[in-house]
Design a protein around this motif. Structure first.
Motif, PDB file in Angstrom:
ATOM      1  N   THR A 217      82.888  33.754  13.231  1.00 11.51           N
ATOM      2  CA  THR A 217      82.573  35.166  13.423  1.00 11.51           C
ATOM      3  C   THR A 217      81.729  35.328  14.676  1.00 11.51           C
ATOM      4  N   SER A 218      81.742  36.507  15.252  1.00 11.95           N
ATOM      5  CA  SER A 218      80.884  36.775  16.405  1.00 11.95           C
ATOM      6  C   SER A 218      79.593  37.461  15.966  1.00 11.95           C
ATOM      7  N   ASN A 219      79.391  37.583  14.652  1.00 11.62           N
ATOM      8  CA  ASN A 219      78.162  38.200  14.144  1.00 11.62           C
ATOM      9  C   ASN A 219      76.943  37.372  14.548  1.00 11.62           C
ATOM     10  N   PRO A 220      75.798  38.024  14.749  1.00  8.38           N
ATOM     11  CA  PRO A 220      74.578  37.294  15.118  1.00  8.38           C
ATOM     12  C   PRO A 220      74.228  36.246  14.056  1.00  8.38           C
ATOM     13  N   LEU A 221      73.668  35.123  14.530  1.00  8.19           N
ATOM     14  CA  LEU A 221      73.315  34.018  13.647  1.00  8.19           C
ATOM     15  C   LEU A 221      71.797  33.930  13.518  1.00  8.19           C
ATOM     16  N   THR A 222      71.312  33.818  12.291  1.00 11.75           N
ATOM     17  CA  THR A 222      69.893  33.567  12.070  1.00 11.75           C
ATOM     18  C   THR A 222      69.758  32.139  11.558  1.00 11.75           C
ATOM     19  N   TYR A 223      68.570  31.551  11.768  1.00 15.00           N
ATOM     20  CA  TYR A 223      68.385  30.149  11.397  1.00 15.00           C
ATOM     21  C   TYR A 223      66.981  29.931  10.852  1.00 15.00           C
ATOM     22  N   GLU A 224      66.846  28.800  10.157  1.00 16.44           N
ATOM     23  CA  GLU A 224      65.518  28.349   9.741  1.00 16.44           C
ATOM     24  C   GLU A 224      65.527  26.835   9.705  1.00 16.44           C
ATOM     25  N   PHE A 225      64.535  26.229  10.375  1.00 13.25           N
ATOM     26  CA  PHE A 225      64.303  24.790  10.285  1.00 13.25           C
ATOM     27  C   PHE A 225      63.021  24.603   9.495  1.00 13.25           C
ATOM     28  N   SER A 226      63.084  23.728   8.498  1.00 12.81           N
ATOM     29  CA  SER A 226      61.892  23.453   7.700  1.00 12.81           C
ATOM     30  C   SER A 226      61.861  21.968   7.374  1.00 12.81           C
ATOM     31  N   VAL A 227      60.706  21.522   6.875  1.00 11.10           N
ATOM     32  CA  VAL A 227      60.567  20.137   6.432  1.00 11.10           C
ATOM     33  C   VAL A 227      59.907  20.159   5.060  1.00 11.10           C
ATOM     34  N   THR A 228      60.409  19.315   4.165  1.00 13.28           N
ATOM     35  CA  THR A 228      59.791  19.179   2.855  1.00 13.28           C
ATOM     36  C   THR A 228      59.065  17.849   2.833  1.00 13.28           C
ATOM     37  N   LYS A 229      57.758  17.916   2.585  1.00 19.72           N
ATOM     38  CA  LYS A 229      56.960  16.700   2.423  1.00 19.72           C
ATOM     39  C   LYS A 229      55.907  16.996   1.360  1.00 19.72           C
ATOM     40  N   ASP A 230      55.588  15.996   0.585  1.00 17.89           N
ATOM     41  CA  ASP A 230      54.662  16.150  -0.544  1.00 17.89           C
ATOM     42  C   ASP A 230      55.122  17.274  -1.472  1.00 17.89           C
ATOM     43  N   ASN A 231      56.434  17.345  -1.686  1.00 18.05           N
ATOM     44  CA  ASN A 231      57.046  18.358  -2.569  1.00 18.05           C
ATOM     45  C   ASN A 231      56.755  19.794  -2.155  1.00 18.05           C
ATOM     46  N   ARG A 232      56.484  20.010  -0.865  1.00 19.28           N
ATOM     47  CA  ARG A 232      56.225  21.355  -0.382  1.00 19.28           C
ATOM     48  C   ARG A 232      57.047  21.625   0.865  1.00 19.28           C
ATOM     49  N   LYS A 233      57.655  22.814   0.925  1.00 14.35           N
ATOM     50  CA  LYS A 233      58.470  23.207   2.082  1.00 14.35           C
ATOM     51  C   LYS A 233      57.561  23.830   3.137  1.00 14.35           C
ATOM     52  N   HIS A 234      57.713  23.351   4.385  1.00 15.08           N
ATOM     53  CA  HIS A 234      56.953  23.880   5.523  1.00 15.08           C
ATOM     54  C   HIS A 234      57.953  24.440   6.536  1.00 15.08           C
ATOM     55  N   VAL A 235      57.858  25.720   6.861  1.00 11.86           N
ATOM     56  CA  VAL A 235      58.763  26.339   7.834  1.00 11.86           C
ATOM     57  C   VAL A 235      58.284  25.988   9.240  1.00 11.86           C
ATOM     58  N   ILE A 236      59.182  25.347  10.020  1.00 10.16           N
ATOM     59  CA  ILE A 236      58.833  24.900  11.377  1.00 10.16           C
ATOM     60  C   ILE A 236      59.154  25.979  12.402  1.00 10.16           C
ATOM     61  N   HIS A 237      60.386  26.496  12.362  1.00 10.23           N
ATOM     62  CA  HIS A 237      60.824  27.534  13.313  1.00 10.23           C
ATOM     63  C   HIS A 237      61.915  28.339  12.633  1.00 10.23           C
ATOM     64  N   SER A 238      61.840  29.676  12.731  1.00  9.81           N
ATOM     65  CA  SER A 238      62.769  30.488  11.960  1.00  9.81           C
ATOM     66  C   SER A 238      62.931  31.886  12.525  1.00  9.81           C
ATOM     67  N   THR A 239      64.140  32.434  12.334  1.00  4.44           N
ATOM     68  CA  THR A 239      64.368  33.863  12.569  1.00  4.44           C
ATOM     69  C   THR A 239      64.527  34.568  11.219  1.00  4.44           C
ATOM     70  N   ILE A 240      64.422  33.786  10.124  1.00  5.45           N
ATOM     71  CA  ILE A 240      64.577  34.325   8.773  1.00  5.45           C
ATOM     72  C   ILE A 240      63.222  34.622   8.137  1.00  5.45           C
ATOM     73  N   SER A 241      62.272  33.693   8.298  1.00  3.36           N
ATOM     74  CA  SER A 241      60.935  33.878   7.719  1.00  3.36           C
ATOM     75  C   SER A 241      59.869  33.462   8.728  1.00  3.36           C
ATOM     76  N   VAL A 242      58.615  33.464   8.308  1.00  6.05           N
ATOM     77  CA  VAL A 242      57.498  33.195   9.217  1.00  6.05           C
ATOM     78  C   VAL A 242      57.236  31.689   9.318  1.00  6.05           C
ATOM     79  N   SER A 243      57.104  31.192  10.549  1.00  4.37           N
ATOM     80  CA  SER A 243      56.797  29.778  10.777  1.00  4.37           C
ATOM     81  C   SER A 243      55.327  29.512  10.468  1.00  4.37           C
TER      82      SER A 243
END
Length: 158
Positions: free
Chosen positions: A41-67
């Motif tokens: 599709t040519s629709n805009p793409l949103t992304y999120e990169f995160s890392v899970t460590k110590d059973n907790r998700k940490h958002v690194i860089h995102s257009t979906i939520s707050v880093s």
């Protein structure tokens, strides 16, 4: 031309993009995570990169939520055709964990596409210097460009 990505009857859903591959490598002191996808599709793409460590998700860089603050000055993302790349500067053992790439195309009713990769600093390979060149250039062109080099090597060996 493929038809536009539209919602299908109730039991099926339109598949507008699909993560094909997630890989990680070291680029100097930085971590590079490549999230390759197939875009239908040519629709805009949103992304999120995160890392899970110590059973907790940490958002690194995102257009979906707050880093998270600790990553804001160290992380950046580049987007190429069918590739979203995360660069995390000053990568250390404390950054190890399960990295996740999440993609979502606007108006794609299939939900978010997610893929994970476990990143351990001592097991990472160095990034290939011209992987982006190879990816975006046809093999024929690369072969033609390398012919003079091959001829020069032949000449030297004589």
């Amino acid at each position: 031309l493929s038809p536009p990505c539209l919602p299908l009857p109730v039991l099926q859903a339109a598949q507008c993009q699909m993560i094909k591959d997630l890989s990680a490598c070291l680029l100097g002191q930085s971590l590079r995570v490549d999230c390759r996808y197939e875009n239908k599709t040519s629709n805009p793409l949103t992304y999120e990169f995160s890392v899970t460590k110590d059973n907790r998700k940490h958002v690194i860089h995102s257009t979906i939520s707050v880093s998270e603050n600790i990553y804001r000055g160290r992380a950046n993302v580049t987007m190429h055709k069918n590739l979203v790349c995360l660069y995390l500067q000053s990568f250390t053992n404390s950054d190890e964990g399960v990295y996740m790439c999440e993609l979502k195309a606007t108006n794609d009713y299939t939900g978010n596409q997610i893929k994970n990769i476990t990143v351990i600093k001592d097991k990472l390979e160095k990034c290939a210097g011209f992987s982006l060149l190879i990816q975006n250039t046809s093999w024929l062109l690369l072969l033609l460009l390398s012919l003079p080099l091959l001829q020069a090597v032949d000449f030297v060996s004589l």
